[in-house]
Design a protein around this motif. Structure first.
Motif, PDB file in Angstrom:
ATOM      1  N   ASP A   1      -5.604  -8.283 -39.355  1.00 48.19           N
ATOM      2  CA  ASP A   1      -6.792  -7.552 -38.939  1.00 48.19           C
ATOM      3  C   ASP A   1      -7.694  -8.411 -38.052  1.00 48.19           C
ATOM      4  O   ASP A   1      -8.330  -7.905 -37.123  1.00 48.19           O
ATOM      5  CB  ASP A   1      -7.574  -7.083 -40.167  1.00 48.19           C
ATOM      6  N   ASP A   2      -7.749  -9.722 -38.310  1.00 48.78           N
ATOM      7  CA  ASP A   2      -8.561 -10.618 -37.481  1.00 48.78           C
ATOM      8  C   ASP A   2      -7.961 -10.780 -36.090  1.00 48.78           C
ATOM      9  O   ASP A   2      -8.681 -11.045 -35.125  1.00 48.78           O
ATOM     10  CB  ASP A   2      -8.673 -11.994 -38.152  1.00 48.78           C
ATOM     11  N   VAL A   3      -6.656 -10.626 -36.000  1.00 49.47           N
ATOM     12  CA  VAL A   3      -5.972 -10.788 -34.716  1.00 49.47           C
ATOM     13  C   VAL A   3      -6.072  -9.531 -33.868  1.00 49.47           C
ATOM     14  O   VAL A   3      -6.389  -9.581 -32.676  1.00 49.47           O
ATOM     15  CB  VAL A   3      -4.483 -11.157 -34.925  1.00 49.47           C
TER      16      VAL A   3
ATOM     17  N   HIS B   1      -6.596 -15.943 -29.172  1.00 56.72           N
ATOM     18  CA  HIS B   1      -6.634 -17.309 -29.681  1.00 56.72           C
ATOM     19  C   HIS B   1      -6.327 -17.389 -31.174  1.00 56.72           C
ATOM     20  O   HIS B   1      -6.264 -18.478 -31.738  1.00 56.72           O
ATOM     21  CB  HIS B   1      -7.978 -17.951 -29.346  1.00 56.72           C
ATOM     22  N   LEU B   2      -6.108 -16.226 -31.807  1.00 62.20           N
ATOM     23  CA  LEU B   2      -5.633 -16.182 -33.189  1.00 62.20           C
ATOM     24  C   LEU B   2      -4.207 -15.663 -33.286  1.00 62.20           C
ATOM     25  O   LEU B   2      -3.666 -15.524 -34.389  1.00 62.20           O
ATOM     26  CB  LEU B   2      -6.549 -15.303 -34.050  1.00 62.20           C
ATOM     27  N   PHE B   3      -3.590 -15.408 -32.143  1.00 60.08           N
ATOM     28  CA  PHE B   3      -2.216 -14.915 -32.136  1.00 60.08           C
ATOM     29  C   PHE B   3      -1.249 -16.074 -32.234  1.00 60.08           C
ATOM     30  O   PHE B   3      -1.282 -17.014 -31.423  1.00 60.08           O
ATOM     31  CB  PHE B   3      -1.940 -14.120 -30.859  1.00 60.08           C
TER      32      PHE B   3
ATOM     33  N   LYS C   1      -3.145 -18.007 -22.615  1.00 62.26           N
ATOM     34  CA  LYS C   1      -3.588 -17.263 -23.794  1.00 62.26           C
ATOM     35  C   LYS C   1      -4.338 -15.990 -23.404  1.00 62.26           C
ATOM     36  O   LYS C   1      -4.150 -14.940 -24.012  1.00 62.26           O
ATOM     37  CB  LYS C   1      -4.491 -18.143 -24.665  1.00 62.26           C
ATOM     38  N   GLU C   2      -5.215 -16.105 -22.423  1.00 65.08           N
ATOM     39  CA  GLU C   2      -6.048 -14.967 -22.027  1.00 65.08           C
ATOM     40  C   GLU C   2      -5.383 -14.229 -20.876  1.00 65.08           C
ATOM     41  O   GLU C   2      -5.848 -14.240 -19.734  1.00 65.08           O
ATOM     42  CB  GLU C   2      -7.452 -15.451 -21.664  1.00 65.08           C
ATOM     43  N   CYS C   3      -4.253 -13.586 -21.199  1.00 62.30           N
ATOM     44  CA  CYS C   3      -3.454 -12.924 -20.170  1.00 62.30           C
ATOM     45  C   CYS C   3      -2.556 -11.890 -20.816  1.00 62.30           C
ATOM     46  O   CYS C   3      -2.425 -11.845 -22.048  1.00 62.30           O
ATOM     47  CB  CYS C   3      -2.603 -13.947 -19.411  1.00 62.30           C
ATOM     48  N   CYS C   4      -1.923 -11.092 -20.020  1.00 63.93           N
ATOM     49  CA  CYS C   4      -0.915 -10.156 -20.514  1.00 63.93           C
ATOM     50  C   CYS C   4       0.297 -10.958 -21.000  1.00 63.93           C
ATOM     51  O   CYS C   4       0.752 -11.874 -20.308  1.00 63.93           O
ATOM     52  CB  CYS C   4      -0.511  -9.190 -19.401  1.00 63.93           C
ATOM     53  N   GLY C   5       0.795 -10.616 -22.180  1.00 62.72           N
ATOM     54  CA  GLY C   5       1.926 -11.370 -22.718  1.00 62.72           C
ATOM     55  C   GLY C   5       1.527 -12.770 -23.131  1.00 62.72           C
ATOM     56  O   GLY C   5       2.240 -13.731 -22.838  1.00 62.72           O
TER      57      GLY C   5
ATOM     58  N   ALA D   1       2.060 -17.588 -27.959  1.00 64.09           N
ATOM     59  CA  ALA D   1       1.780 -17.650 -29.395  1.00 64.09           C
ATOM     60  C   ALA D   1       1.385 -19.059 -29.798  1.00 64.09           C
ATOM     61  O   ALA D   1       2.096 -20.018 -29.505  1.00 64.09           O
ATOM     62  CB  ALA D   1       3.003 -17.197 -30.185  1.00 64.09           C
ATOM     63  N   GLY D   2       0.253 -19.192 -30.481  1.00 59.11           N
ATOM     64  CA  GLY D   2      -0.170 -20.497 -30.961  1.00 59.11           C
ATOM     65  C   GLY D   2      -1.668 -20.544 -31.161  1.00 59.11           C
ATOM     66  O   GLY D   2      -2.433 -20.016 -30.349  1.00 59.11           O
TER      67      GLY D   2
END
Length: 338
Positions: free
Chosen positions: A197-199, A207-209, A248-252, A255-256
């Motif tokens: 839920d946080d993700v 940044h939580l994925f 991270k801040e992009c389409c696709g 993970a990390g």
């Protein structure tokens, strides 16, 4: 209620340092507060031979600066020969198995567990631990649970092979810890705090994925309870995994979750919230020292109650990385490192 705690030789038993400019940026952020860390081998190309491992270790040692810090090196699992394993044994803490395509840079991973059982047998005979990213390619919320069958098979067939279930995320995985003597596990900071839920419960928070993805509240509670009680077969492994902000801040998005700079302070806050601060030493170091037989450099890290504002970003060497809790103020901070 204690207002401070001195931790002896904190250890991170699952860490990504990447390579090149990113490694130059993030290595000191771990080496400052941890005495040692288990370094993941999923570079491009993977660290799957002794020459690459030795060269990578030297780059890490150069990047750590003056901090007292031991990188515990791992090899990327493949079909090794007996001679290769014998030559590497004294220079590694274990071998990391990735199912092919399960996570970042794992395309060269294992496609069928039963096809490499001869390697597990040699590792068992030589006393080389096996570290596993335990996920299938099924539905994303079920991948770890489905892989538990493979853990049970390996633990039964190779009873002297020490097997680490890396970054466990489910209540089912916690229960398996007590089924077999030769199983142990690491757990991350984020999986003790967040759920899916946080993700993705509101606007997506890239940044939580991470992989394995955060699970249900009941899974988080099982993980947290085991950590707070310092389960003797559970160790802290941050799985701190830096990616450039642009990735991270992009389409696709990649993970990390990047937690290295704040992990110790945030764990102190978490354990204090549950009146379990006295168990943090075992979870953060003692269990790992006993299970792996490591003797990390002497380092004392004192944490105390007090405001600590997490940086909104870590920048340097041409890289920008966003940490978990970016810009937020924590209730515990590091006050001294000796």
């Amino acid at each position: 209620m204690a207002d401070s705690l001195t931790l002896r030789a904190p250890l991170d038993m699952h860490l990504h340092l990447r390579d090149g400019e990113m490694m130059e940026l993030v290595t000191p952020l771990t080496a400052e507060t941890f005495s040692g860390a288990v370094i993941m081998p999923n570079l491009v190309p993977p660290v799957d031979n002794l020459k690459r491992l030795q060269e990578y270790r030297e780059r890490i040692l150069a990047a750590k600066g003056d901090h007292k810090f031991d990188p515990y090196m791992t090899l990327f699992f493949r079909d090794y020969t007996e001679q290769e394993l014998a030559e590497a044994r004294d220079q590694i803490i274990g071998i990391k198995l990735y199912p092919a395509g399960a996570t970042t840079n794992s395309e060269a991973g294992v496609k069928a567990i039963d096809s490499v059982e001869h390697v597990f047998k040699m590792m068992e005979e030589m006393g080389i631990p096996l570290m596993v990213h335990g996920e299938t390619h099924g539905f994303v919320m079920d991948r770890e649970r489905e892989f538990l069958t493979s853990y049970r098979h390996l633990a039964e067939k190779f009873p002297k092979l020490q097997i680490t279930m890396e970054h466990i995320t489910t209540a089912d995985a916690v229960s398996v810890l007590d089924e077999f003597e030769n199983l142990r596990a690491t757990v991350t900071l984020q999986h003790l705090i967040i759920t899916l839920d946080d993700v993705a419960g509101g606007l997506l928070n890239p940044h939580l994925f991470c992989k394995p993805i955060a699970k249900r509240p009941e899974d988080r509670e099982a993980l947290l309870n085991a950590a707070l009680e310092a389960h003797p077969k559970l160790m802290f492994g941050s799985d701190s995994a830096p990616h450039p902000r642009s990735k991270k801040e992009c389409c696709g998005c990649a993970a990390g979750v990047f937690t290295a700079p704040l992990a110790v302070a945030r764990l102190a806050q978490l354990f204090d919230q549950h009146s379990k601060l006295d168990n943090l030493q075992a979870f953060l170091s003692d269990n790992a020292q006993r299970l792996y037989g490591v003797n990390p450099p002497a380092k004392e890290v004192t944490v105390e109650r007090g405001a600590f504002t997490v940086a909104s970003a870590y920048e340097g060497h041409g890289q920008t990385v966003i940490p978990m809790h970016a810009g937020e103020t924590l209730d515990w901070k590091i006050s001294q490192i000796d």
